[in-house]
Design an enzyme around this catalytic site. Sequence first.
Site, mmCIF file in Angstrom:
data_model
loop_
_atom_site.group_PDB
_atom_site.id
_atom_site.type_symbol
_atom_site.label_atom_id
_atom_site.label_comp_id
_atom_site.label_asym_id
_atom_site.label_seq_id
_atom_site.Cartn_x
_atom_site.Cartn_y
_atom_site.Cartn_z
ATOM 1 N N LYS A 258 0.838 -1.214 0.000
ATOM 2 C CA LYS A 258 0.000 0.000 0.000
ATOM 3 C C LYS A 258 0.870 1.261 0.000
ATOM 4 C CE LYS A 258 -4.217 -1.668 0.145
ATOM 5 N NZ LYS A 258 -4.563 -2.250 -1.124
ATOM 6 N N LYS B 262 -3.003 -10.717 -8.604
ATOM 7 C CA LYS B 262 -4.347 -11.215 -8.297
ATOM 8 C C LYS B 262 -5.422 -10.284 -8.860
ATOM 9 C CE LYS B 262 -4.928 -8.787 -4.005
ATOM 10 N NZ LYS B 262 -5.644 -8.596 -2.791
ATOM 11 N N LYS C 106 -9.786 -4.925 -7.261
ATOM 12 C CA LYS C 106 -10.552 -3.741 -7.659
ATOM 13 C C LYS C 106 -9.649 -2.582 -8.019
ATOM 14 C CE LYS C 106 -13.892 -4.902 -4.409
ATOM 15 N NZ LYS C 106 -14.574 -4.696 -3.151
HETATM 16 P P1 TYM Z 1 -10.888 -7.327 0.381
HETATM 17 O O1 TYM Z 1 -11.982 -6.344 0.491
HETATM 18 O O2 TYM Z 1 -9.679 -6.971 -0.422
HETATM 19 O O3 TYM Z 1 -11.439 -8.684 -0.202
HETATM 20 C C1 TYM Z 1 -12.547 -9.362 0.380
HETATM 21 C C2 TYM Z 1 -12.300 -10.861 0.346
HETATM 22 O O4 TYM Z 1 -12.062 -11.277 -1.007
HETATM 23 C C3 TYM Z 1 -10.838 -12.009 -1.082
HETATM 24 N N1 TYM Z 1 -10.190 -11.729 -2.369
HETATM 25 C C4 TYM Z 1 -9.658 -12.675 -3.150
HETATM 26 N N2 TYM Z 1 -9.571 -14.009 -3.003
HETATM 27 C C5 TYM Z 1 -8.981 -14.711 -4.006
HETATM 28 N N3 TYM Z 1 -8.468 -14.120 -5.129
HETATM 29 C C6 TYM Z 1 -8.534 -12.788 -5.312
HETATM 30 N N4 TYM Z 1 -8.069 -12.234 -6.417
HETATM 31 C C7 TYM Z 1 -9.136 -11.991 -4.289
HETATM 32 N N5 TYM Z 1 -9.363 -10.659 -4.143
HETATM 33 C C8 TYM Z 1 -10.002 -10.519 -2.947
HETATM 34 C C9 TYM Z 1 -9.990 -11.470 0.077
HETATM 35 O O5 TYM Z 1 -9.012 -12.414 0.456
HETATM 36 C C10 TYM Z 1 -11.037 -11.255 1.145
HETATM 37 O O6 TYM Z 1 -11.300 -12.455 1.843
HETATM 38 N N6 TYM Z 1 -8.609 -6.916 4.807
HETATM 39 C C11 TYM Z 1 -9.756 -7.478 4.111
HETATM 40 C C12 TYM Z 1 -11.079 -7.016 4.677
HETATM 41 C C13 TYM Z 1 -11.261 -7.339 6.114
HETATM 42 C C14 TYM Z 1 -11.420 -8.634 6.683
HETATM 43 C C15 TYM Z 1 -11.603 -8.422 8.084
HETATM 44 C C16 TYM Z 1 -11.399 -9.912 6.139
HETATM 45 C C17 TYM Z 1 -11.356 -6.442 7.141
HETATM 46 N N7 TYM Z 1 -11.570 -7.081 8.320
HETATM 47 C C18 TYM Z 1 -11.774 -9.493 8.949
HETATM 48 C C19 TYM Z 1 -11.568 -10.998 7.018
HETATM 49 C C20 TYM Z 1 -11.746 -10.783 8.402
HETATM 50 C C21 TYM Z 1 -9.693 -7.041 2.666
HETATM 51 O O7 TYM Z 1 -9.110 -6.057 2.311
HETATM 52 O O8 TYM Z 1 -10.436 -7.810 1.844
#
Ligand code: TYM
Length: 331
Positions: free
Chosen positions: A115, A195, A198
């Site tokens: 980031k 990966k 967004k």
């Molecule tokens: P975020 O918003 O980036 O993504 C949400 C979920 O989608 C999964 N994901 C993917 N899995 C496989 N391949 C991909 N290309 C891919 N892109 C996204 C992410 O692994 C995630 O599970 N930090 C987290 C949000 C969060 C969270 C939490 C998650 C905040 N608090 C507590 C679990 C538990 C995040 O940025 O996810």
Amino acid sequence: MSKIRVFSGTRATGRLHLGNYFGAVKGYIDLQNDPNYECVYMAVDVHTITTPYDHHGLASATKEIIMDYLAAGLDPAKAIITIQSLVPEHVELAFLFSSIISVAKMQHLPTFKDKVKQHPDHVTLALLNYPTLMAADILAYKASVVPAGLDQEPHIEVTREIARRMNDLYGTDFPETKRIATPTQYVPSLTGEGKMSKSVEGSSINLTDDLSVIKKRLASCPTDSGKGDEVPKTGGVANLLNFVEIFQGIERKKAYENDYLNQGLRYGDLKAELAQAIFDYLAPIREKRLELEQNPEYVDQIIREGAEKARTIAAATLAETKRKMGFYGKN
Ligand code: TYM
């Protein structure tokens, strides 16, 4: 026997894409349908403000996540579904946790470094605290299971570390949380690198994209001459074949691999068929989503009721934590 708690969340950055769905949301659905688990799923809007964001669009981007959750099959009768900022206990708990974790540890996390590279002019305290807030999300419910993609593993490791230290220092009983992976815990980008995300333009297909958008996204996926002695294992071609396996099955993938090694693979045909298969696969989600759009009050009610239920649990954890940490209050 009491149920095993589950927590997971998605940042409020607009609609869900195939990476979110296959890497996480499918796992959320499996667990909500299993009576051994009690699940809490949120749109995590406080995390969204750790990188530059549009404050005019935050509320609607947050609600989009909830609508996509519901369209994809999350069920308020089986799981608590709501928005993180409606449960302010998370932020307070995160501050308490930030007192037992070092700045150096946070600075060394690969996700923080990524980031910092992406937003060198926006390296804030909130960004540094991102994993602490995530630990608070999870531990507010004493969740021992988190369905999430592979990219979240370093954060879950921090969550375990915080739980261990809190338990050692203050005698709390936070669990050592484990990530549960879906079979597709890593969905690659359509750009052929990294990966699906967004934040990378052209890398993703959203659950609600129409056929022309899906075709456009696949069209820009890089390919090669379509023929060779070995099928590529990384890059655009490998990713396309990966998607063929997900949406059209392993046999179709094998047939394309065979074409690649023999007469040659025609990517135009592959992409057209794949686009249609993805579009058809997503049809029920699109239809449910359209229904929900006709009924925004119903969605608001789910969010409100979910927040109430979540707060009951999170407030109890926060009160217990504060008491054990020695704060003034009822004993
Ligand atoms: P975020 O918003 O980036 O993504 C949400 C979920 O989608 C999964 N994901 C993917 N899995 C496989 N391949 C991909 N290309 C891919 N892109 C996204 C992410 O692994 C995630 O599970 N930090 C987290 C949000 C969060 C969270 C939490 C998650 C905040 N608090 C507590 C679990 C538990 C995040 O940025 O996810």
